[in-house]
Design a protein around this motif. Structure first.
Motif, PDB file in Angstrom:
ATOM      1  N   ARG A  80      45.400 -26.521  16.053  1.00 32.79           N
ATOM      2  CA  ARG A  80      43.990 -27.499  16.528  1.00 32.79           C
ATOM      3  C   ARG A  80      44.092 -27.783  18.063  1.00 32.79           C
ATOM      4  O   ARG A  80      43.175 -28.329  18.562  1.00 32.79           O
ATOM      5  N   SER A  81      45.435 -27.691  18.716  1.00 30.68           N
ATOM      6  CA  SER A  81      45.463 -28.210  20.127  1.00 30.68           C
ATOM      7  C   SER A  81      44.591 -27.203  20.984  1.00 30.68           C
ATOM      8  O   SER A  81      44.291 -27.334  22.192  1.00 30.68           O
ATOM      9  N   GLN A  82      44.303 -26.042  20.485  1.00 27.97           N
ATOM     10  CA  GLN A  82      43.744 -24.895  21.105  1.00 27.97           C
ATOM     11  C   GLN A  82      42.445 -25.428  21.912  1.00 27.97           C
ATOM     12  O   GLN A  82      42.032 -25.035  22.920  1.00 27.97           O
ATOM     13  N   HIS A  83      41.668 -26.210  21.113  1.00 32.16           N
ATOM     14  CA  HIS A  83      40.453 -26.909  21.658  1.00 32.16           C
ATOM     15  C   HIS A  83      40.189 -28.207  21.864  1.00 32.16           C
ATOM     16  O   HIS A  83      39.083 -28.734  21.826  1.00 32.16           O
ATOM     17  N   ILE A  84      41.504 -28.761  22.181  1.00 29.16           N
ATOM     18  CA  ILE A  84      41.308 -30.247  22.947  1.00 29.16           C
ATOM     19  C   ILE A  84      40.640 -30.443  23.983  1.00 29.16           C
ATOM     20  O   ILE A  84      39.702 -31.280  24.245  1.00 29.16           O
ATOM     21  N   PRO A  85      40.661 -29.358  24.723  1.00 32.46           N
ATOM     22  CA  PRO A  85      39.572 -29.306  26.181  1.00 32.46           C
ATOM     23  C   PRO A  85      38.334 -29.499  25.815  1.00 32.46           C
ATOM     24  O   PRO A  85      37.378 -30.198  26.494  1.00 32.46           O
ATOM     25  N   LEU A  86      37.994 -28.507  25.110  1.00 35.26           N
ATOM     26  CA  LEU A  86      36.606 -28.469  24.404  1.00 35.26           C
ATOM     27  C   LEU A  86      36.031 -29.511  23.826  1.00 35.26           C
ATOM     28  O   LEU A  86      34.923 -30.032  24.089  1.00 35.26           O
ATOM     29  N   ALA A  87      36.770 -30.444  23.172  1.00 34.74           N
ATOM     30  CA  ALA A  87      36.318 -31.419  22.327  1.00 34.74           C
ATOM     31  C   ALA A  87      36.187 -32.498  23.400  1.00 34.74           C
ATOM     32  O   ALA A  87      35.328 -33.348  23.287  1.00 34.74           O
ATOM     33  N   GLN A  88      37.258 -32.634  24.261  1.00 33.71           N
ATOM     34  CA  GLN A  88      37.095 -33.784  25.209  1.00 33.71           C
ATOM     35  C   GLN A  88      35.783 -33.450  26.151  1.00 33.71           C
ATOM     36  O   GLN A  88      35.048 -34.780  26.303  1.00 33.71           O
ATOM     37  N   HIS A  89      35.541 -32.319  26.437  1.00 35.71           N
ATOM     38  CA  HIS A  89      34.184 -32.045  27.491  1.00 35.71           C
ATOM     39  C   HIS A  89      33.054 -32.379  26.563  1.00 35.71           C
ATOM     40  O   HIS A  89      31.833 -32.811  27.156  1.00 35.71           O
ATOM     41  N   LEU A  90      32.927 -32.112  25.425  1.00 33.88           N
ATOM     42  CA  LEU A  90      31.708 -32.177  24.520  1.00 33.88           C
ATOM     43  C   LEU A  90      31.624 -33.433  24.119  1.00 33.88           C
ATOM     44  O   LEU A  90      30.383 -34.217  23.931  1.00 33.88           O
ATOM     45  N   ALA A  91      32.662 -34.276  23.869  1.00 33.06           N
ATOM     46  CA  ALA A  91      32.749 -35.628  23.772  1.00 33.06           C
ATOM     47  C   ALA A  91      32.036 -36.404  24.901  1.00 33.06           C
ATOM     48  O   ALA A  91      31.232 -37.213  24.884  1.00 33.06           O
ATOM     49  N   ALA A  92      32.278 -36.179  26.002  1.00 33.49           N
ATOM     50  CA  ALA A  92      31.917 -36.605  27.483  1.00 33.49           C
ATOM     51  C   ALA A  92      30.235 -36.344  27.311  1.00 33.49           C
ATOM     52  O   ALA A  92      29.779 -37.249  28.011  1.00 33.49           O
ATOM     53  N   ASN A  93      29.855 -35.471  26.856  1.00 35.14           N
ATOM     54  CA  ASN A  93      28.493 -35.176  26.712  1.00 35.14           C
ATOM     55  C   ASN A  93      27.751 -35.908  25.486  1.00 35.14           C
ATOM     56  O   ASN A  93      26.723 -35.713  25.315  1.00 35.14           O
ATOM     57  N   GLY A  94      28.520 -36.614  24.862  1.00 34.23           N
ATOM     58  CA  GLY A  94      27.814 -37.677  24.022  1.00 34.23           C
ATOM     59  C   GLY A  94      28.076 -37.294  22.378  1.00 34.23           C
ATOM     60  O   GLY A  94      27.299 -37.670  21.528  1.00 34.23           O
ATOM     61  N   PHE A  95      29.132 -36.162  22.165  1.00 35.06           N
ATOM     62  CA  PHE A  95      29.248 -35.769  20.758  1.00 35.06           C
ATOM     63  C   PHE A  95      30.583 -36.516  20.241  1.00 35.06           C
ATOM     64  O   PHE A  95      31.709 -36.240  20.895  1.00 35.06           O
ATOM     65  N   ALA A  96      30.609 -36.613  18.800  1.00 34.17           N
ATOM     66  CA  ALA A  96      31.920 -37.097  18.378  1.00 34.17           C
ATOM     67  C   ALA A  96      32.615 -35.690  18.114  1.00 34.17           C
ATOM     68  O   ALA A  96      32.007 -35.046  17.146  1.00 34.17           O
ATOM     69  N   CYS A  97      33.581 -35.624  18.444  1.00 33.95           N
ATOM     70  CA  CYS A  97      34.299 -34.226  18.261  1.00 33.95           C
ATOM     71  C   CYS A  97      35.619 -34.434  17.436  1.00 33.95           C
ATOM     72  O   CYS A  97      36.544 -35.419  17.760  1.00 33.95           O
ATOM     73  N   PHE A  98      35.915 -33.497  16.548  1.00 36.74           N
ATOM     74  CA  PHE A  98      37.200 -33.411  15.828  1.00 36.74           C
ATOM     75  C   PHE A  98      37.869 -31.956  15.815  1.00 36.74           C
ATOM     76  O   PHE A  98      37.195 -31.145  15.464  1.00 36.74           O
ATOM     77  N   THR A  99      39.194 -31.998  16.264  1.00 32.90           N
ATOM     78  CA  THR A  99      39.831 -30.594  16.116  1.00 32.90           C
ATOM     79  C   THR A  99      40.781 -30.800  14.698  1.00 32.90           C
ATOM     80  O   THR A  99      41.421 -31.762  14.585  1.00 32.90           O
ATOM     81  N   VAL A 100      40.472 -29.766  14.060  1.00 31.99           N
ATOM     82  CA  VAL A 100      41.127 -29.785  12.682  1.00 31.99           C
ATOM     83  C   VAL A 100      42.120 -28.766  12.329  1.00 31.99           C
ATOM     84  O   VAL A 100      42.207 -27.626  12.915  1.00 31.99           O
ATOM     85  N   GLU A 101      43.220 -29.278  11.527  1.00 33.31           N
ATOM     86  CA  GLU A 101      44.086 -28.574  11.119  1.00 33.31           C
ATOM     87  C   GLU A 101      43.706 -27.997   9.733  1.00 33.31           C
ATOM     88  O   GLU A 101      43.052 -28.463   8.910  1.00 33.31           O
ATOM     89  N   TYR A 102      44.017 -26.530   9.458  1.00 38.17           N
ATOM     90  CA  TYR A 102      43.706 -26.078   8.116  1.00 38.17           C
ATOM     91  C   TYR A 102      44.996 -25.028   7.813  1.00 38.17           C
ATOM     92  O   TYR A 102      45.706 -24.383   8.460  1.00 38.17           O
ATOM     93  N   ARG A 103      45.288 -24.652   6.538  1.00 33.86           N
ATOM     94  CA  ARG A 103      46.267 -23.960   6.029  1.00 33.86           C
ATOM     95  C   ARG A 103      46.130 -22.490   6.266  1.00 33.86           C
ATOM     96  O   ARG A 103      45.057 -21.980   6.324  1.00 33.86           O
ATOM     97  N   LEU A 104      46.992 -22.149   7.104  1.00 31.46           N
ATOM     98  CA  LEU A 104      46.997 -20.608   7.604  1.00 31.46           C
ATOM     99  C   LEU A 104      47.569 -19.536   6.605  1.00 31.46           C
ATOM    100  O   LEU A 104      47.999 -19.984   5.522  1.00 31.46           O
ATOM    101  N   SER A 105      47.636 -18.319   6.745  1.00 31.74           N
ATOM    102  CA  SER A 105      47.975 -17.048   5.633  1.00 31.74           C
ATOM    103  C   SER A 105      49.448 -17.337   5.509  1.00 31.74           C
ATOM    104  O   SER A 105      49.743 -16.243   4.725  1.00 31.74           O
TER     105      SER A 105
END
Length: 374
Positions: free
Chosen positions: A153-178
């Motif tokens: 989920r760390s892959q999109h922390i920068p994207l979450a930070q920038h979208l949050a700065a634009n007014g959106f509540a952002c959440f990077t999520v873990e899920y079970r992989l194969s």
């Protein structure tokens, strides 16, 4: 004697039975004995006919390849390793860093589900100005890529930070992989994350009617799957908050395929290949094509009612089923927007010079569908 019995009883036996007048009991005995000898053969013929019509129910099912569930984290794909690979063809790119600012309040390593001790984590990136505001804001659940097997989920922390700065509540999520669980485990996890967000909407000051999902690559496929299976109980799972809706209200798909069985799909063009898709499903395409179809978002396109935006690289194989989906949604009056990024690698959303446009396109799309001020 009836013609049938004349055919099945030898002629000399028929005559011998008639040598003794009144011996009908003996004749009946001979007939029964002969018929009993013939019945197993008759049953055998009928069984062969039945087996030709339908396969025997005792035929064992093909077992999933549980040896692919290594239980060991696959670290082969990271943003940095992808960056190094892409530098060869795009020497001008810059990997966008994780950068915290006062404008965004971060709450990392929260737990959204506990599967018998296996905790699933999520990180929150909230516009600081919204925390004490009266108005609620849209939320974006962000799903990382990595072929359903690697990445985190760390892959999109920068994207979450920038979208949050634009007014959106952002959440990077873990899920079970194969390496840990086959399809549809990841779907269960992510729908549980949506339920968790909606259950905690007051805590994060988010609008429960504006919960959106964004994903890149494998994450894009999963985001599309969540959107197209809204309301389908068989994909809900039981990871908590069962009485809360898992509906997502819009989908942002960044280079995630819509089908494993579409003619445009890489898997269709290389059906014998054992790779990321097979590892996630537990079967090669040649063994369980039905499951490959079930795992394809496009299979459930007729169920979709929410708006989509596709941000796509120059890799056509990543767009399998997209154009067919758009035609179907156009006929239904459901908004679908496609924005191509020419001459880009698959992971363009991680890098400058394209990163800024990705943030802008996502922001504009959500503002349009919710009628937000720009």
């Amino acid at each position: 004697m009836k013609p049938f019995l004349k055919r099945v009883i030898p002629h000399n036996l028929h005559r011998s039975a008639n040598l003794h007048p009144g011996s009908h009991f003996k004749r009946a005995g001979w007939i029964c004995a002969i018929l009993l000898l013939m019945l197993p053969g008759a049953f055998q013929v009928q069984a062969q006919v039945n087996s030709a019509v339908s396969p025997p129910t005792s035929k064992p099912l093909i077992k999933q390849h549980t040896e692919w569930l290594t239980g060991v984290r696959d670290t082969s794909y990271t943003s940095f390793s992808d960056f190094q690979k892409n530098l060869k063809h795009y020497p001008f790119i810059q990997l966008v860093p994780d950068s915290s600012t006062a404008a965004v309040t971060e709450k990392r390593n929260l737990v959204y589900a506990d599967l018998h001790g296996r905790k699933l984590h999520i990180d929150a990136f909230l516009p600081t100005a919204s925390l004490n505001a009266k108005a609620t804001i849209p939320a974006i659940l962000i799903i990382h890529g990595g072929g359903w097997r690697s990445g985190d989920r760390s892959q999109h922390i920068p994207l979450a930070q920038h979208l949050a700065a634009n007014g959106f509540a952002c959440f990077t999520v873990e899920y079970r992989l194969s390496t840990e669980a086959f399809f549809p485990a990841a779907v269960y996890d992510l729908k549980a994350a949506v339920r968790w967000l909606r259950k905690n909407k007051q805590k994060f000051n988010i609008d429960g009617h504006k919960i959106n999902v964004l994903g890149f690559s494998a994450g894009g496929e999963l985001a599309a799957f969540l959107g197209m299976t809204n309301g389908l109980k068989k994909f809900e799972g039981d990871q908590g908050n069962g009485h809360t809706s898992s509906k997502v209200n819009a989908v942002i798909d960044i280079d995630g395929t819509l089908s494993f069985v579409h003619p445009e799909a890489s898997e269709t063009q290389h059906p014998d290949k054992i790779g990321a898709s097979a590892w996630w499903l537990g079967y090669p395409r040649t063994q369980r094509l039905d499951l490959w179809k079930d795992a394809s978002p496009l299979t459930y396109a007729a169920n979709n009612t929410v708006p989509f935006i596709f941000l796509n690289s120059a890799l056509e194989r990543m767009h399998a089923g997209r154009d067919d989906f758009k035609k179907l949604m156009d006929a239904k009056g459901v908004k679908v927007k496609i924005i191509p990024f020419a001459d880009t690698p698959h992971s363009f959303c991680l890098y400058r010079p394209w990163f800024g446009k990705v943030v802008a396109d996502v922001t504009t799309f959500l503002q349009e569908i919710y009628g937000l001020h720009k």
